[in-house]
Design an enzyme around this catalytic site. Structure first.
Site, PDB file in Angstrom:
ATOM      1  N   SER A 113       0.812  -1.215   0.000  1.00  0.00           N
ATOM      2  CA  SER A 113       0.000   0.000   0.000  1.00  0.00           C
ATOM      3  C   SER A 113       0.848   1.269   0.000  1.00  0.00           C
ATOM      4  CB  SER A 113      -0.969  -0.047   1.177  1.00  0.00           C
ATOM      5  OG  SER A 113      -1.860   1.025   1.110  1.00  0.00           O
ATOM      6  N   HIS A 114       0.723   2.077   1.035  1.00  0.00           N
ATOM      7  CA  HIS A 114       1.396   3.373   1.098  1.00  0.00           C
ATOM      8  C   HIS A 114       2.787   3.278   1.714  1.00  0.00           C
ATOM      9  CE1 HIS A 114      -0.893   2.221   4.512  1.00  0.00           C
ATOM     10  NE2 HIS A 114      -0.047   2.876   5.263  1.00  0.00           N
ATOM     11  N   ASP A 277      -2.210   6.639  -3.394  1.00  0.00           N
ATOM     12  CA  ASP A 277      -1.077   5.972  -2.745  1.00  0.00           C
ATOM     13  C   ASP A 277      -0.461   4.892  -3.630  1.00  0.00           C
ATOM     14  OD1 ASP A 277      -3.120   4.096  -2.557  1.00  0.00           O
ATOM     15  OD2 ASP A 277      -2.335   3.277  -0.681  1.00  0.00           O
ATOM     16  N   ASP A 279      -0.746   1.665  -4.108  1.00  0.00           N
ATOM     17  CA  ASP A 279      -1.579   0.715  -4.853  1.00  0.00           C
ATOM     18  C   ASP A 279      -2.898   1.328  -5.330  1.00  0.00           C
ATOM     19  OD1 ASP A 279      -2.414   0.871  -2.190  1.00  0.00           O
ATOM     20  OD2 ASP A 279      -3.346  -1.099  -2.273  1.00  0.00           O
ATOM     21  N   ASP A 281      -5.499   2.835  -3.763  1.00  0.00           N
ATOM     22  CA  ASP A 281      -6.798   2.779  -3.089  1.00  0.00           C
ATOM     23  C   ASP A 281      -7.067   3.990  -2.192  1.00  0.00           C
ATOM     24  OD1 ASP A 281      -4.950   1.959  -1.237  1.00  0.00           O
ATOM     25  OD2 ASP A 281      -5.992   0.114  -0.663  1.00  0.00           O
ATOM     26  N   ARG A 282      -6.000   4.719  -1.819  1.00  0.00           N
ATOM     27  CA  ARG A 282      -6.221   5.891  -0.959  1.00  0.00           C
ATOM     28  C   ARG A 282      -6.324   7.175  -1.786  1.00  0.00           C
ATOM     29  NH1 ARG A 282      -2.769   5.480   4.603  1.00  0.00           N
ATOM     30  NH2 ARG A 282      -3.531   3.414   5.197  1.00  0.00           N
ATOM     31  N   LYS A 376     -11.321   0.202  -1.248  1.00  0.00           N
ATOM     32  CA  LYS A 376     -11.394   1.648  -1.385  1.00  0.00           C
ATOM     33  C   LYS A 376     -10.757   2.014  -2.715  1.00  0.00           C
ATOM     34  CE  LYS A 376      -7.509   1.859   1.776  1.00  0.00           C
ATOM     35  NZ  LYS A 376      -7.420   1.320   3.117  1.00  0.00           N
TER      36      LYS A 376
END
Ligand code: G1P
Ligand code: ZN
Length: 543
Positions: A113-114, A277, A279, A281-282, A376
């Site tokens: 992710s982030h 981010d 991947d 999703d944010r 998300k």
């Protein structure tokens, strides 16, 4: 090509947190590590025989190596088909969409992710179920149980396959289908939003920037915002995915996307800016001289979602994670729809979305999404904002002011204390838990506690219970503090303290949030003996 069986040593790991397995990249690079974890997934889901999997990641260091390993193992375990993003890329929401659209038996997403990427940074793997969402506890528990007893894995003796050419190839008896990572996702977005209205907005003197932070959304944002919607070249910043995210930290918040925030705080800033981010999703949303907190963004999107064709019928309900501010609850009340408070982690929204109880959901940690996928979705949030801006013809600041004067303002901030000694952080929370019953009625730093408890969640759809999801302290006047430990960090322990205070529409709606929350921050520091126990006098990250 021969199938071979190799030995595994059972993992001695702790149970993974809310987002799959996340570790230092070098841990994943140990011989057999990815293999034994992937075999544990296959074992836990009743084998891979005849199944179809979607596979892709955020492009970070080790992404394609892990994908090659995964493909050989899927083939050796009898999978029928692997649908793989070209060059190994798939954003998390795009992977969720593909799993759903293609009726796959699941997906494996490679991302941390982030978290930063690189050989000395982080890597991660996550299994998503056929609904497109992150696996629920029953499945993750089964995977974890497998990792504790795994003895061997099966793989194929075969060369790496070409991931850069679209089309079908074979690996043993399995079909590998390399797909354009963007096409299906872009079509999904076009079905939800009024692309004509957004294109007209972008054709006017309206200006925007989208910072892909050198991560996976670059190709998606260029294809959708620039190529489809006509935003000029240069709208997408840092749009080429790189294995170490340009040596950055691909987390769209005012700390890690500071240059974008600085740009937007100038008098001649663009009208709108956003970032996503690692991947995809944010999301972070900014207007000229205004930062929209994720909690407020969820509330604003819920209040105006009906302006996008995909939600023209209205929304069924809203869900937010417990630490997310209650701004969305006021919108739900006004709309007369249900509102749910779930534990931290996107997976808790899955059942509510599948059951049609909610349409929109969000977390304070820059996650917003809807029932269009089961993750998300950063770009989705950006497009919904653009759709709303196009229809309402207001600036971001005007939209926020209108929202606050209608519903009141939930001042909100999260303070993170990172890299703490794990034992000290655990003791802080467990000792605080023992004190909870003694707090009501007492005053700290001028704030009076009305109630304090530990949050447990009863899933209204499957009836399951999730305990110990954070400590809540409520204060007189509607203030609230939440404390919990991060489940996604990879260095020591991260303590998150979430602060909130409600100001009614007639009150002072334009104070600096940190100033508005100072009393509550001090009270919670006193109650939890924060400085004494952590040795810290200020948070590492304030969002
Ligand atoms: C963090 C966020 C949480 C989010 C998760 C995965 O988890 O706080 O909202 O769902 O990342 O993106 P945490 O580190 O707090 O456990
Ligand atoms: Zn992410």
């Amino acid at each position: 090509m021969t199938i071979v069986t190799q030995p595994c040593t059972p993992f001695d790991d702790q149970k993974p947190g809310t987002s799959g397995l996340r570790k230092k990249t070098r841990v994943f690079m140990q011989p057999g590590y990815v293999e034994c974890f992937v075999q544990s997934i296959f074992n836990a889901i009743g084998g891979a025989e005849g199944k179809t999997f979607v596979i892709g990641g955020d492009g970070r260091f080790f992404n394609t190596d892990a994908i090659q390993t995964l493909l050989r193992m899927a083939a050796a375990n009898g999978a029928a088909r692997a649908i793989v993003g070209q060059d190994g890329l798939l954003s998390t929401p795009a992977a969720s969409n593909l799993i759903r659209k293609r009726g796959a038996d699941g997906g494996i997403i490679l991302s941390a992710s982030h978290n930063p990427g690189g050989i000395d940074a982080d890597f991660g793997m996550k299994f998503n179920t056929p609904n497109g969402g992150p696996a629920l506890e029953t499945v993750t528990d089964a995977i974890y149980a497998e990792t504790q007893r795994i003895r061997e894995y099966k793989t194929l003796r075969a060369e790496n396959i070409e991931l850069s050419a679209k089309g079908e190839t074979r690996l043993g008896d399995m079909t590998v289908e390399i797909v354009d990572p963007v096409a299906d996702y872009a079509a999904l977005m076009e079905g939800i939003f009024d692309f004509d209205a957004i294109a007209r907005l972008l054709e006017s003197d309206f200006t925007m920037r989208f910072d892909a932070m050198h991560a996976v959304t670059g190709p998606y944002a260029k294809a959708i915002l620039q190529d489809r919607l006509g935003a000029p070249d240069g709208t997408v910043l840092n749009g080429t995915p790189s294995p170490d995210f340009g040596n950055g930290h691909p987390d769209p918040n005012p700390i890690w996307a500071k240059s974008l925030v600085d740009l937007m705080m100038q008098a001649d800033a663009p009208d709108f800016a956003a970032a996503s981010d690692g991947d995809g999703d944010r999301n972070m949303i900014l207007g000229r001289r205004v930062y929209v907190t994720p909690s407020d963004s969820l509330a604003v999107l819920a209040a105006s979602a009906h302006l996008a064709p995909g939600y023209a019928q209205g929304i069924a309900g809203i869900a937010r994670s417990m630490p997310t501010s209650a701004a969305a609850d006021r919108v739900a009340e006004a709309l007369g729809v249900e509102c749910f408070e779930t534990p931290t982690g996107w997976k808790f929204f899955g059942n509510l979305l599948d059951a049609g109880r909610v349409t929109l959901c969000g977390e304070e940690s820059a996650g917003t999404g809807s029932d269009h996928v089961r993750e998300k979705d950063g770009l989705w949030a950006v497009l919904l904002w653009l759709n709303i801006l196009a229809v309402r013809g207001l600036s971001v600041r005007e939209i926020m002011e209108d929202h606050w004067t209608t519903y009141g303002r939930n001042y909100y901030s999260r303070h993170d204390y990172e890299g703490l000694d794990a034992a000290a952080a655990n003791d802080l929370l467990s000792d605080l838990t023992l004190e909870l019953d003694n707090l009501a009625g007492r005053s700290f730093a001028g704030e009076t506690v009305t109630k304090a408890d530990r949050f447990s969640y009863h899933d209204p759809v499957d009836g399951s219970m999730s305990h110990n999801q954070g400590v809540r302290i409520h204060f007189d006047g509607g203030g609230r503090a939440v404390l919990r430990l991060s489940g996604t960090g990879t260095d020591g322990a991260t303590l998150r303290i979430y602060l909130e205070r409600y100001e009614p529409p007639a009150g002072d709606l334009n104070t600096d949030p940190q100033a508005a929350l100072k009393g509550i921050a001090q009270a919670v520091a006193e109650i939890s003996e924060l400085a004494e126990r952590t040795g810290r006098s200020a948070p590492d990250v304030t969002t």
